[in-house]
Design an enzyme around this catalytic site. Structure first.
Site, PDB file in Angstrom:
ATOM      1  N   ARG A  97       0.819  -1.214   0.000  1.00  0.00           N
ATOM      2  CA  ARG A  97       0.000   0.000   0.000  1.00  0.00           C
ATOM      3  C   ARG A  97       0.854   1.265   0.000  1.00  0.00           C
ATOM      4  NH1 ARG A  97       2.430   2.490   3.276  1.00  0.00           N
ATOM      5  NH2 ARG A  97       2.414   2.303   5.539  1.00  0.00           N
ATOM      6  N   ASP A 236      -2.176  -0.372   8.025  1.00  0.00           N
ATOM      7  CA  ASP A 236      -1.574  -1.274   7.048  1.00  0.00           C
ATOM      8  C   ASP A 236      -2.355  -2.571   6.900  1.00  0.00           C
ATOM      9  OD1 ASP A 236       0.329   0.660   6.824  1.00  0.00           O
ATOM     10  OD2 ASP A 236       1.884  -0.414   7.927  1.00  0.00           O
TER      11      ASP A 236
END
Length: 399
Positions: A97, A236
């Protein structure tokens, strides 16, 4: 000399509008225009890999891009069969990400705005006696005990996931695991969360129960935070579990609410080429400073559950109620919270110029108030904007 431009797997090279074809060696006009300090264009999305009309995110740490762009699934499958002389019976993958906005807000109860990148970690698993794992990085079979204390190895994350799954009755009695990934390790792209989420999904499937995305994110978070000992927030793991193509996620970490935000902007992810080794100590120091700032707010009469909940209107009064360094940390968290929600609103309206300006404000806040940037990143931000980007900022924790 500028490095080569890497794109998602379905696209090789960057677009050269002089030759009207894809450039496979990164020597097109777009690459030459960017200063040598950038070194590499790590990822570019969108119809053309150029600066005008893009968003640039800056990675602070140096890392290797020698990660195979081959799909990790066949690599993991062949690795499993070669290592364990059998075929896997369960498998899962999760993406890396990039965080557009919301830096250092997740552990302060604020919103974050990440999106998934087209690089993934694949975990394949099969039933076995005891626990054994192999990674495509070195091809060595590692036998480990999930109940043992972390030893600083990559299998610590697998052990953490197994222990949390055991606590909720969703772990197999033993297993064989193969891992392959196209997410660079240590690049600020959340490779550990991708591994933890993919492992949680694969191993829970091996045991029988099918966990929800929310449950997978929680398993991965507790594995990293409680077992491995990483002082992380939940961002995350949540984006690794919930991420979708062409979409950023506005995640309110205070209550777990998630909203998909359309996001198809070209993005350049760039490394500074600077190696910093104080990341862990500085990160822990900032967390302690944020806790101290929250306590100072409460002493001053602002009763909030988390630092991100402090009203922006109270900042002027609070500036006189705490040490200057604590106030700067407070101001970053509060204004970053406002910016993140404003960026989500701008993206909903396809107001890309406003989004870019918010990224620039976020970088100034990271640089001046949170003090987690460096001169190299600052110069890349300035150069990206000068060459036509809507906005740019440091992404990741910094230092």
């Amino acid at each position: 000399m500028p490095g080569r431009a890497l794109r998602p797997p379905e696209r090789t090279g960057c677009w050269c509008w002089r030759s009207r074809r894809r450039c496979r060696i990164g020597r097109c006009r777009a690459a030459r225009r960017f200063p040598a300090a950038a070194r590499r264009l790590v990822w570019s999305a969108g119809p053309r890999g150029r600066f005008p009309g893009c968003i640039a995110s800056i990675i602070l740490r140096r890392y290797s891009l020698d990660v195979s762009r081959q799909s990790p699934l066949p690599l993991a499958s062949s690795l499993f069969e070669a290592s364990f002389a059998s075929r896997p019976t369960a498998g899962a993958s999760a993406p890396g990400r990039v965080n557009l906005l919301g830096e250092h807000t997740d552990y302060n109860g604020g919103p974050v705005l990440p999106f998934a990148v087209p690089r993934r970690t694949v975990v394949l698993a099969g039933v076995g006696e005891g626990w054994a794992a192999v990674s495509a990085v070195d091809g060595m079979i590692v036998r480990f005990d999930p109940a043992a204390a972390p030893e600083g190895r990559w299998t610590d994350y697998l052990g953490g996931v197994i222990r949390v799954l055991q606590d909720i009755g969703a772990a197999p009695p033993g297993g064989q695991i193969a891992v392959a990934s196209t997410v660079p390790v240590g690049a600020g792209l959340s490779s550990s969360a991708a591994l933890s989420v993919a492992a949680a999904r694969a191993l829970s499937q091996l045991a029988g129960p099918r966990l929800s995305r929310e449950a997978l994110a929680e398993v991965a978070y507790h594995a990293e935070h409680d077992v491995v000992g990483v002082q992380c927030g939940r961002m995350d793991q949540m984006i690794a579990a919930h991420g979708k193509a062409r979409q950023a996620l506005l995640i309110e970490t205070s209550n777990g609410e998630i909203e998909g935000i359309p996001f198809e902007l070209p993005v350049l992810l760039i490394e500074t080429g600077v190696a910093h080794r104080l990341a862990e100590s500085e990160y822990n120091r900032r967390r302690a400073e944020c806790s101290a700032a929250l306590e100072a707010c409460r002493v001053a009469g602002v009763e909030v559950a988390a630092l991100a909940a402090v009203p922006e209107a109270d900042l002027e009064r609070l500036s006189r109620a705490m040490e200057p360094v604590l106030f700067r940390r407070l101001r970053h968290v509060v204004t970053e919270t406002v910016r993140t929600r404003a960026a989500a609103a701008a993206l909903r309206k396809a107001d890309f110029e406003a989004t870019g300006q918010l990224l620039l404000e976020g970088h100034r806040s990271i640089r001046d108030d949170f003090e987690s940037s460096c001169g190299e990143a600052d110069r890349i931000v300035e150069s990206a904007v000068r060459h036509g980007a809507w906005g740019a900022r440091l992404t990741g924790g910094g230092w």
